[in-house]
Design a protein around this motif. Structure first.
Motif, PDB file in Angstrom:
ATOM      1  N   VAL A 136       0.850  -1.197   0.000  1.00  0.00           N
ATOM      2  CA  VAL A 136       0.000   0.000   0.000  1.00  0.00           C
ATOM      3  C   VAL A 136       0.888   1.250   0.000  1.00  0.00           C
ATOM      4  O   VAL A 136       0.688   2.179  -0.774  1.00  0.00           O
ATOM      5  N   GLY A 137       1.924   1.218   0.840  1.00  0.00           N
ATOM      6  CA  GLY A 137       2.814   2.375   0.992  1.00  0.00           C
ATOM      7  C   GLY A 137       3.573   2.723  -0.282  1.00  0.00           C
ATOM      8  O   GLY A 137       3.878   3.889  -0.527  1.00  0.00           O
ATOM      9  N   ARG A 138       3.871   1.716  -1.103  1.00  0.00           N
ATOM     10  CA  ARG A 138       4.611   1.970  -2.353  1.00  0.00           C
ATOM     11  C   ARG A 138       3.795   2.867  -3.280  1.00  0.00           C
ATOM     12  O   ARG A 138       4.347   3.655  -4.041  1.00  0.00           O
ATOM     13  N   ALA A 143      -6.040  -0.680  -5.245  1.00  0.00           N
ATOM     14  CA  ALA A 143      -6.455  -1.630  -4.201  1.00  0.00           C
ATOM     15  C   ALA A 143      -6.746  -2.998  -4.817  1.00  0.00           C
ATOM     16  O   ALA A 143      -6.413  -4.042  -4.234  1.00  0.00           O
ATOM     17  N   GLU A 144      -7.319  -2.994  -6.031  1.00  0.00           N
ATOM     18  CA  GLU A 144      -7.665  -4.257  -6.684  1.00  0.00           C
ATOM     19  C   GLU A 144      -6.411  -5.060  -7.035  1.00  0.00           C
ATOM     20  O   GLU A 144      -6.329  -6.269  -6.806  1.00  0.00           O
ATOM     21  N   VAL A 145      -5.417  -4.357  -7.594  1.00  0.00           N
ATOM     22  CA  VAL A 145      -4.165  -5.029  -7.976  1.00  0.00           C
ATOM     23  C   VAL A 145      -3.437  -5.534  -6.719  1.00  0.00           C
ATOM     24  O   VAL A 145      -2.866  -6.624  -6.716  1.00  0.00           O
ATOM     25  N   ILE A 146      -3.485  -4.756  -5.654  1.00  0.00           N
ATOM     26  CA  ILE A 146      -2.850  -5.191  -4.402  1.00  0.00           C
ATOM     27  C   ILE A 146      -3.498  -6.497  -3.928  1.00  0.00           C
ATOM     28  O   ILE A 146      -2.811  -7.443  -3.547  1.00  0.00           O
ATOM     29  N   HIS A 147      -4.809  -6.544  -4.048  1.00  0.00           N
ATOM     30  CA  HIS A 147      -5.542  -7.746  -3.653  1.00  0.00           C
ATOM     31  C   HIS A 147      -5.080  -8.940  -4.498  1.00  0.00           C
ATOM     32  O   HIS A 147      -4.798 -10.022  -3.974  1.00  0.00           O
TER      33      HIS A 147
END
Ligand code: ADP
Ligand code: 5GP
Length: 211
Positions: A136-138, A143-147
């Protein structure tokens, strides 16, 4: 004589674990490493430079490279091809450099099959909470790609036991030092010194026969 060739080192890790950061610091701190630049068919991200981050090529060019035998391994990842150009790796190993491939797990396992003396290291975050915090910090993914990347991390985790070592990237400097120590120590493994062992055995045979 002891083997002076470099070692092929594969470094993998979950997205956001800090591989890129660790590699950058390792190359800045020590001078015996060469980082392989992969060929990729995906679009460059803002700030990425062709020939520094990747060699960005078309799918046609990539397929030509496969046919010509110019890649030591390649894999498809999220609808794009990624692969390791052969020539640079061979040149640098011959020059005595330890060559680092920062690649995902399918490619890593192909390297292990092809090069028995390759060293496989997996960079781990200290915890999943910290992994999420870093991703998240990067600030480079939605949010979808992080998931998606966290789900992919869960899939990849199944294969980690195929690696030789894990290193935990908690304190960056400590992690870089530990990775360097692992690679230096790996030079002394018998499987990476077969010629030296053969020479000693031959000489021992002569000596024991009084020759
Ligand atoms: P990867 O290449 O594995 O996807 P990055 O190197 O891009 O990961 O790191 C992900 C984020 O975590 C970046 O914002 C980076 O600055 C941060 N990071 C990397 N290593 C550490 C560390 N040891 N402690 C705290 N933050 C870190
Ligand atoms: P990204 O698109 O985030 O730059 O990379 C996606 C994934 O492809 C990462 O896990 C990265 O380590 C991997 N990768 C990069 N280059 C190569 C390569 O040459 N071969 C393989 N197999 N994977 C690669």
């Amino acid at each position: 004589m002891k083997n002076n060739k470099g070692i092929l080192v594969v470094v993998s890790g979950f997205s956001g674990a800090g591989k890129g950061t660790v590699m950058k610091q390792l190359l800045q701190t020590y001078d015996n490493y060469a980082l392989s630049i992969s060929m990729a068919t995906r679009e460059p991200r803002p700030g990425e430079v062709d020939g520094r981050d990747y060699f960005f090529v078309t799918r046609e060019r990539f397929e030509e490279q496969i046919k010509e035998g110019g890649l030591i391994e390649y894999a498809k990842y999220c609808n794009n091809y990624y692969g390791t150009p052969k020539a640079y790796v061979e040149q640098q190993l011959d020059a005595g450099k330890d060559v680092i491939l920062e690649i995902e797990i399918q490619g890593a396992l192909k390297i292990k099959e092809k090069f028995k003396t390759a060293l496989l290291v997996y960079v781990m975050p200290p915890s999943v909470a910290e992994l999420e915090k870093r991703l998240v910090g990067r600030g480079t993914e939605t949010a979808e790609v992080i998931h998606q990347r966290l789900a992919r991390a869960d899939e990849e985790a199944e294969g980690i036991e195929n690696y030789d070592y894990i290193v935990i990237n908690d304190d960056l400097k400590e992690c870089v030092k530990e990775l360097h120590t692992i690679i230096r120590t790996a030079h002394n493994a018998p499987l990476r010194n077969k010629d030296f062992i053969q020479t000693i055995r031959k000489d021992l045979k002569h000596l024991s026969k009084g020759e």
